[in-house]
Enzyme design. Structure first.
Site, short mmCIF file in Angstrom:
data_model
loop_
_atom_site.label_atom_id
_atom_site.label_comp_id
_atom_site.label_asym_id
_atom_site.label_seq_id
_atom_site.Cartn_x
_atom_site.Cartn_y
_atom_site.Cartn_z
N PHE B 175 0.83 -1.26 0.06
CA PHE B 175 -0.03 0.04 -0.04
C PHE B 175 0.72 1.27 -0.23
O PHE B 175 1.70 1.44 0.90
CB PHE B 175 -0.84 -0.10 1.28
N GLU B 179 5.10 9.59 1.50
CA GLU B 179 6.33 10.00 0.67
C GLU B 179 7.26 10.67 1.47
O GLU B 179 6.96 10.96 2.73
CB GLU B 179 5.64 11.10 -0.30
N GLY B 183 3.86 12.51 5.35
CA GLY B 183 3.63 11.43 6.20
C GLY B 183 2.13 11.54 6.89
O GLY B 183 1.03 11.03 6.12
N SER B 210 5.97 -0.88 3.23
CA SER B 210 6.08 -2.22 4.02
C SER B 210 5.92 -3.36 2.77
O SER B 210 4.93 -2.93 1.82
CB SER B 210 5.22 -2.45 5.24
N TYR B 230 -6.52 17.51 -2.69
CA TYR B 230 -6.74 16.18 -2.36
C TYR B 230 -8.04 15.46 -2.93
O TYR B 230 -7.98 14.28 -3.11
CB TYR B 230 -6.67 15.94 -0.73
N ARG B 295 -6.10 0.06 11.45
CA ARG B 295 -5.78 0.38 12.74
C ARG B 295 -5.94 -0.71 13.71
O ARG B 295 -5.37 -0.99 14.55
CB ARG B 295 -6.77 1.57 13.29
N GLY B 392 19.83 -8.89 33.55
CA GLY B 392 21.07 -8.58 32.58
C GLY B 392 20.81 -9.35 31.26
O GLY B 392 20.86 -8.91 30.24
N GLU B 415 0.66 3.84 10.50
CA GLU B 415 -0.70 3.89 10.12
C GLU B 415 -1.51 4.82 11.17
O GLU B 415 -2.39 4.38 11.68
CB GLU B 415 -1.07 2.27 10.39
N SER B 418 0.41 8.51 17.11
CA SER B 418 -0.41 8.38 18.29
C SER B 418 -1.05 9.73 18.32
O SER B 418 -2.34 10.11 19.01
CB SER B 418 0.46 8.07 19.63
#
Lengths: 254, 436
Positions: B175, B179, B183, B210, B230, B295, B392, B415, B418
């Site tokens: 998808f 760019e 974002g 991805s 748009y 989402r 550790g 996607e 936040s």
């Protein structure tokens, strides 16, 4: 060779679960514990499906004896590729006391009524480790048996089965109809693919009862006590062979 | 409420005067009706079912699917996780396992060769995969919630016939929206599509894509009418082998390393008009609606990640001993672990509820945004705490927790960051209070 195969699938506690004894020592805790198909029965189903893919077998019928929850196991068998399933409804006290002899009688009745040419079972269940049902079933039906199978091949007039025995491998020929019990190395069961899980929803699960099959489920055994295996004791170090022999004599082992 | 009032009224009808009784009943009925019609602000008001159940309740097929995927992931993916992370490459056997088991076409109908199941099943699959490897989970999530859904919703029969069977069996999709210069401000994208007879010519670059290394086809958002802003954004279906399309170098990332993330360059890529998905200039609408659903998928990935990390850590605390007792035996440890367990449970219920709402056709956008925001936070906190609880060894690559810690960070970013989720949630809160 349009053979019909019956495969027995038992619902048992999942092999990865830590089994715990009930406080009243009458059995193990099953409530809320993860259950699954007996691993040897998965191998049996897988073998039946492979035989269907090789066109040796035309129909695979999965069977399970137990309470309503057994349908999960049957759905998994259908999702792996079985064509239809039969659920023999046994619940409550009758289920608690269900023994291989009863199961083999139920399967014998089904093998006859469904006109099965072959019955494949897991060699034993991982809960009771009985290793009896297949053998008893063959005796009741008066069919040849090929137990602990690690390889099954089609042969003119029957099957060639390689069996795992204490000394190694034994190859026998059996005429059909026959009973086979599956051992670990027979095959590696497939995962039910998601599309097949969805398709399995449409496949039929017929319901039967022991009464309709004319089988008496009265138990011949009663469980006296179930206990944890003894806790492993610490060993004792000895300084010499003489001391070892003396200690063994002392323990009454020699 | 109206029902019980009318029962009281009918029972006491000897006591109350007839006229007053009927007036009261009418008032209650109106009140009842006004709750139902106020659905825009109180989204889940018309929610009456005869047998509500807990969010733990599942259909038989959902349970079987989840167990099957868990088993398969443990056997086929788990052994390769560490290596795939090191070399930043997804093993082809993992991809084959996903396709063979029908995990890549979960909602695709059977007659296109898909699994023929539901959105909730996808969510469970994404969650189970994430418990083992969040990189594998995201590949499966994008394919199912973005690529397949867009095609099924907006594709022509011809486009569906061309792509769906392949997406279900052997082809990965990507998808392409983001760019280098856009974002969060996605619709300021600069990739253009210029009409040329019965073709469009695309020029521009996409970034952070991805699955790019494995993808055989791309859903590309390009502006085919920049003068309309748009409203010129259009979605194009582009095959990988189109001349002029090149896949850039893979990003060297902090986490989700086995998931390929690359730039894609369009250099006079010529595509037929028939490659438009849906309507001209509606690309921005499709992107918004798909990302709302996506989402929930990402939220499922985050919750699986948190659970997988938690499951790998708690047994260790029950084995490791210090000061003569197990690390688990210290009350402070138990409290910390219990608190995280609460958060994971809460987050998971948000994911399941958002998924069920969507399946029921009810409004779910607010809940989806909340689920994605909250699960990303919970995953970050869980993985951080798990490393501390391990001590550790948690800091070394020999144990799986540090990978979960690195993988979870992207959850607050991709996607929809936040902050974007919080904007969305606040807008819903505002509209809920505005009309009271």
């Amino acid at each position: 060779m349009a053979l019909r195969v019956l495969v027995g699938c038992k619902r048992v506690i999942d092999y990865a679960v830590k089994v715990r004894v009930k406080p009243d020592k009458t059995g193990v805790i099953t409530d809320g514990v993860k259950h699954a198909m007996n691993p040897f029965d998965e191998i049996a189903i897988e073998e039946a499906i492979r035989m269907k893919e090789k066109k040796i077998v035309s129909e695979v019928v999965a069977v399970s004896c137990g309470p309503a929850a057994c349908q999960e196991v049957l759905r998994t068998a259908l999702a792996m590729g079985a064509d239809r399933a039969i659920h023999v409804d046994v619940s409550g006290k009758e289920y608690d006391s269900l023994q291989p002899l009863h199961v083999s009688k139920l399967l014998a009745k089904l093998a006859t009524s469904e006109k099965a040419d072959l019955v494949i079972l897991g060699k034993q269940a991982i809960d009771d480790d009985c290793n009896q049902t297949g053998q008893m079933l063959a005796a009741l039906l008066d069919w040849p048996q090929a137990c602990f199978a690690s390889k099954v091949e089609k042969q003119d007039g029957g099957l060639t089965v390689t069996r795992e025995i204490d000394g190694g491998l034994e190859t026998i020929k059996v005429k059909l109809p026959a009973v086979i019990t599956a051992d670990l190395r027979l095959n590696e069961p497939r995962y039910a693919t998601l599309p097949n899980i969805m398709k399995a929803k449409k496949k039929p699960i017929a319901k039967k009862t022991a009464k309709e099959l004319g089988v008496d489920l009265t138990p011949r055994q009663s469980v006296v006590r179930v206990e944890d295996p003894p806790v492993r004791e610490a060993g004792v170090k000895v300084a010499s062979v003489e001391e070892l022999v003396a200690k063994l004599k002392q323990m009454g082992r020699v | 409420m109206a029902a019980s009032v009318s029962r009281v009224l009918s029972a006491g009808s000897n006591v109350l005067l007839g006229q007053r009784a009927s007036l009261l009943a009418k008032k209650c009925r109106n009140f009842h009706v006004s709750i139902l019609t106020n659905s825009a602000n109180n989204a889940n008001s018309a929610n009456f079912v005869s047998a509500p159940s807990s969010l733990d309740a599942m259909k038989e097929e959902e349970v079987i699917m989840r167990e099957t995927v868990a088993k398969m992931a443990k056997a086929k993916i788990q052994p390769l996780v560490r290596k795939m992370d090191e070399v930043s490459h997804m093993d082809s056997s993992v991809l084959s396992a996903l396709f063979e088991n029908g995990l890549m076409g979960i909602e695709i109908p059977a007659d296109y060769g898909g699994t023929n199941s539901t959105f909730f099943s996808s969510i469970l699959v994404i969650e189970e995969l994430a418990k083992v490897d969040p990189s594998v989970s995201v590949l499966c999530d994008i394919q199912n919630t973005l690529i397949n859904t867009l095609l099924m919703k907006y594709g022509t029969e011809e486009q569906k016939k061309k792509y769906l069977p392949r997406l279900a069996t052997d082809m990965v999709g990507s998808f392409c929206l983001s760019e280098p210069q856009s974002g969060s401000d996605a619709f300021s994208l600069k990739t253009v599509a210029v009409r040329d007879g019965d073709h469009f010519i695309l020029n521009g670059s996409k970034m952070w894509i991805s699955n790019a290394e494995q993808a055989g086809m791309f859903l590309v958002m390009a502006n085919a009418k920049p003068t309309d802003g748009y409203k010129g954004i259009t979605c194009f279906l582009i095959d990988r082998d189109s001349p002029g399309l090149s896949v850039g170098k893979k990003e060297d990332k902090l986490g989700l390393r086995a998931s390929s993330t690359c730039a894609i360059h369009f250099d006079n890529v010529k595509v037929p008009v028939s490659s438009i998905l849906g309507k001209f200039g509606h690309g921005y609408k499709y992107a918004i609606s798909m990302l709302n659903e996506g989402r929930i998928g990402i939220a499922a990935q985050m919750i699986g990640l948190a659970q997988g990390c938690f499951d790998a850590t708690v047994p260790y605390t029950m084995e490791r001993k210090q000061f003569g007792k197990r690390v688990w035996d210290f009350q402070a440890m138990q409290h910390q672990i219990a608190q995280i367990a609460c958060k994971i449970e809460a987050a998971r219920l948000m994911v399941y509820n958002a998924a069920r709402l969507k399946e029921e056709g009810r409004p779910f956008v607010k809940q989806a945004g909340m689920a994605k925001y909250y699960t990303a936070e919970v995953a970050a906190e869980t993985t951080s705490k798990c490393i501390e609880w391990m001590g550790g060894v948690g800091f070394t690559k020999d144990y799986p927790v540090e990978k979960f810690y690195r993988d979870c960070k992207i959850g607050t970013i991709y996607e929809g960051t936040s902050n974007i989720q919080l904007n969305t949630i606040a807008k819903f809160v505002e509209s809920e209070f505005k009309n009271r």
